[in-house]
Structures are given as structure tokens and as C-alpha cells.
Design a protein around this motif. Sequence first.
Motif, short mmCIF file in Angstrom:
data_model
loop_
_atom_site.label_atom_id
_atom_site.label_comp_id
_atom_site.label_asym_id
_atom_site.label_seq_id
_atom_site.Cartn_x
_atom_site.Cartn_y
_atom_site.Cartn_z
N PRO A 128 69.42 77.97 17.00
CA PRO A 128 69.64 78.02 18.20
C PRO A 128 69.85 79.21 18.62
N HIS A 129 70.95 80.00 18.43
CA HIS A 129 71.21 81.30 18.81
C HIS A 129 71.46 82.16 17.28
N GLY A 130 69.80 82.24 16.41
CA GLY A 130 70.17 83.05 15.85
C GLY A 130 69.75 84.33 16.26
N THR A 142 71.06 70.15 19.32
CA THR A 142 72.58 69.92 18.70
C THR A 142 73.47 70.83 19.95
N HIS A 143 72.91 71.46 21.63
CA HIS A 143 73.85 71.55 22.04
C HIS A 143 73.90 70.68 23.59
N ARG A 144 74.52 71.46 24.00
CA ARG A 144 74.93 70.53 25.76
C ARG A 144 72.84 70.96 26.59
N THR A 145 72.80 69.81 27.70
CA THR A 145 71.55 71.09 28.09
C THR A 145 71.17 71.86 28.94
N GLY A 146 72.43 72.79 29.59
CA GLY A 146 72.44 73.67 30.00
C GLY A 146 73.67 74.11 30.27
N HIS A 147 73.61 75.20 31.64
CA HIS A 147 75.29 75.45 31.95
C HIS A 147 74.74 76.48 32.97
N GLY A 148 76.06 76.68 34.20
CA GLY A 148 75.39 78.08 35.16
C GLY A 148 75.21 79.32 34.95
N ALA A 158 76.08 84.65 32.21
CA ALA A 158 75.01 83.37 31.06
C ALA A 158 75.37 82.88 31.72
N HIS A 159 76.93 82.09 31.02
CA HIS A 159 77.13 81.20 31.32
C HIS A 159 78.24 81.19 32.28
N GLU A 160 77.54 79.92 32.74
CA GLU A 160 78.97 79.33 33.56
C GLU A 160 79.42 78.26 34.12
N ILE A 220 68.33 74.18 32.44
CA ILE A 220 67.38 72.82 31.52
C ILE A 220 67.57 73.66 30.54
N GLU A 221 67.76 73.52 29.41
CA GLU A 221 67.26 74.26 27.76
C GLU A 221 67.14 73.10 26.66
N PRO A 222 66.76 72.06 26.78
CA PRO A 222 66.63 70.90 25.83
C PRO A 222 65.75 71.33 24.32
N VAL A 271 62.69 74.32 18.65
CA VAL A 271 62.15 74.51 19.96
C VAL A 271 62.92 74.35 21.67
N ARG A 272 62.82 75.14 22.01
CA ARG A 272 63.33 75.10 23.21
C ARG A 272 62.90 75.97 24.37
N ILE A 273 62.87 75.06 25.56
CA ILE A 273 61.87 75.70 26.74
C ILE A 273 63.72 75.86 27.98
N1 GLY Z 1 71.78 78.04 25.00
C1 GLY Z 1 72.16 76.57 24.95
C2 GLY Z 1 73.91 76.96 25.25
O1 GLY Z 1 74.18 77.98 25.12
O2 GLY Z 1 74.53 76.00 25.58
#
Ligand code: GLY
Length: 366
Positions: free
Chosen positions: A205-207, A293-299, A304-306, A326-328, A338-340
Motif C-alpha cells: 500500500p505505501h511501497g 489492510t488499512h482504514r478507508t480514509g483520512h482528513g 495529507a493525513h489529518e 475515500i481510498e479502499p 488496487v486502490r482508488i
Molecule cells: N493510504 C492509506 C492510509 O494511509 O490510510
Amino acid sequence: MTHPRLHQIHEIAIAAGLDAIALVPGANLHHLTGLDFHLMERPLVVFFVPGRDPVAVVPALEEERLAACGIPMTLFPWSDSEGFGAAFAAAAGALRLRSKRVGVEELRMRVLEANLLDEYLDATLVPAGQALAALRLYKDAEAVRALREAIAISQAALEKLLGLVRPGMTEREVAGLLIVAQLERGGGKHPFEPIALAGPNSALPHGEPGERRLAVGEPLLLDFGTTVRGYASDITRTFSVGEPSPRLVEVYEVVRAANEAGRAAAKPGVPAQEVDRATRQVIEEAGFGPYFTHRTGHGLGMEAHEEPNIVEGNAQVLEPGMVFTIEPGIYLPGEVGVRIEDNMLVTANGAESLTTFPRGLRVIGV
Ligand code: GLY
Ligand code: MN
Ligand code: MN
């Protein structure tokens, strides 16, 4: 009259039972002062005390910028040759916060500053990240304008990139082209290093983009963003280089349906975790639950993450002005990922996807 943004942080301190809030360089300080300072080896700390002008310990090379930020402050500058001890001692004398509760950003403040506050102020440090999230939780019209511009730049850069990618290019080359395409269109700093992952690497996911070459019949996952006036875009699309494998088509359609379900679930009055449940249900029902394997999203905003996190356990109710992703995704190790990812703005009666890049599986590179 108190500067409106100072009023905001003073209210947060009072509501949280804090005598002061100490900020280091980062999004909160950027939001309050309009200045994006480096968090480097030189400590810079601004103390916000309800009812008073802020007090700042500032490296001499940043004094002029901070002095001109439009908020009256008492500055304690220090130079590289004299060091910062005397400035912290003098600030502590002015602040008089011995044994008082000082809120700090627990995800941002380092041991360096925490030790200085302990040594010179002798205050009790209290994690205040959650309380401070209120500073930037609701995006005003100017923030939404900046987000729209950042997203427009990212989307235009993506379209440009897709005309250039060819089988045989490395992930690093693709990431580099994306960086250049965003800068050429007016994008600012990158909120995070672009992710470009080919073939089985897409299942990380974060390669990190490396020397893997794009190959026909394999996926290419791109997750990237830019900033405009400090506000970040964060978009992911997954493509097929040449005709897709049946496995990629299968996984892709599940993720696309999950993304759609999440976007449909996002509206005012809905707890954040309901949006997570909506995407997860689609993926679980298709039998891929363990591979999301991760949450659906973040603020999303100046970071970028809040807040708000779109995750099980977050009962925070969505309200107009909040922006989040929203990034399942589905990640089958060693095979395909696959992520969108879309960027959503909660409106008075629903939610708008600020990202509009088409979500169908697109064949590229041929
Ligand atoms: N890219 C997924 C997350 O950091 O939650
Ligand atoms: Mn992303
Ligand atoms: Mn994201």
C-alpha cells in the motif's frame, strides 16, 4: 481586538483546560501564522496563552519572517553562535508557566523541544493533538478553493503522464514524470513522495518507487498529490499497462464498487466509521476482507493525513466543510494491488467528490 485565528487557538486551550499551547513548525503553526517553517535542528516554539500575545523562541534567521506575520508576538531570538538556552530561559521568565498545563502536538513535538520545555518552563506537557484538530477541521471557502486548485493540477498532471508512460519505464521514472508534470502546472511542495508501483509491487500500500519496469498485462498504481497555498491533494488511481489480466479486472471492480459505496455513504450527520463500514462491506462480501489492510480514509487539508479519520471506532459525526479521502484498496501479496482514492468535501446535504478523474479501469502504455 484579538486576531481571529488567535481567538480560535485560545478557545481551544480554554475548552481543553490548558494554560497554554506550544506549537512547533508544522501545519498548525502554518495555519495560524501563514508561514511554513522548517522543522530542523534549530528549535522554534511559539507559545499561545489565552488573553496574551504569543511568545516565540525563534532562530535568528527566522526572526524577520515571524515578526512580519501579522500577529503581534513577543520574540526571543537566538543565534547559532550563542545557542538557544538563554532564549528559552528568557521566554520562560516572561511566560511563568511553572507547574501549568501546556498543550503540545504529540505527533509533532520532538524530544528536543519537550526537554527544553521541561528544563526551562518546568510545565506539565499535555498531548493536545486531538483538541488542536479543531483548528483545521472545517475548511473555509479559501481552503476549498486551494484544494480544488491542487486537485486540478494533480489530475491534469496525471492525464499528461498517461500519454507518456510506456512498458519498460521504471517506477522511479514514472514518479519523476509525475513530479515534473505537477510542478509545470503550478503545483507546490509535494505533501508526500509520489507512489508509483508496478506489477506485484502494487500490493504494497505505501511501497516506494524503485527499478521495477512497467510490463504489459500488469497494474500500475499511482498515489500522489501536490499543494496549493499549503493545501494538499491526495489521489490514487490504478491502471492496466496493456490489456488487464482477469485477476486485475476482478479485484478492480470490487474496489471500484467499494469506493462508490463509500462516496454514497458520506453525508452530514453520518459517523465517520459508517463510511468505513460501507466500503469494507463491499470488499468483505466479495471475499477480499483480509486484503483491505488499512482504514478507508483520512482528513485532508494542510496535512495529507489529518482529522477526521475514516475508520472503525471513529464515531465523529461528519459535518459540512470537512474534507477527507475515500481510498479502499485490495492488496494480494506478490500478485496485484488496487486502490482508488478520492477527496471528498461534506456539503449541506451530501458530499462532493472534489476529485473527478474517471474511475473505470483504463488501459495505458499502448
Ligand atoms: N493510504 C492509506 C492510509 O494511509 O490510510
Ligand atoms: Mn494517497
Ligand atoms: Mn490518502
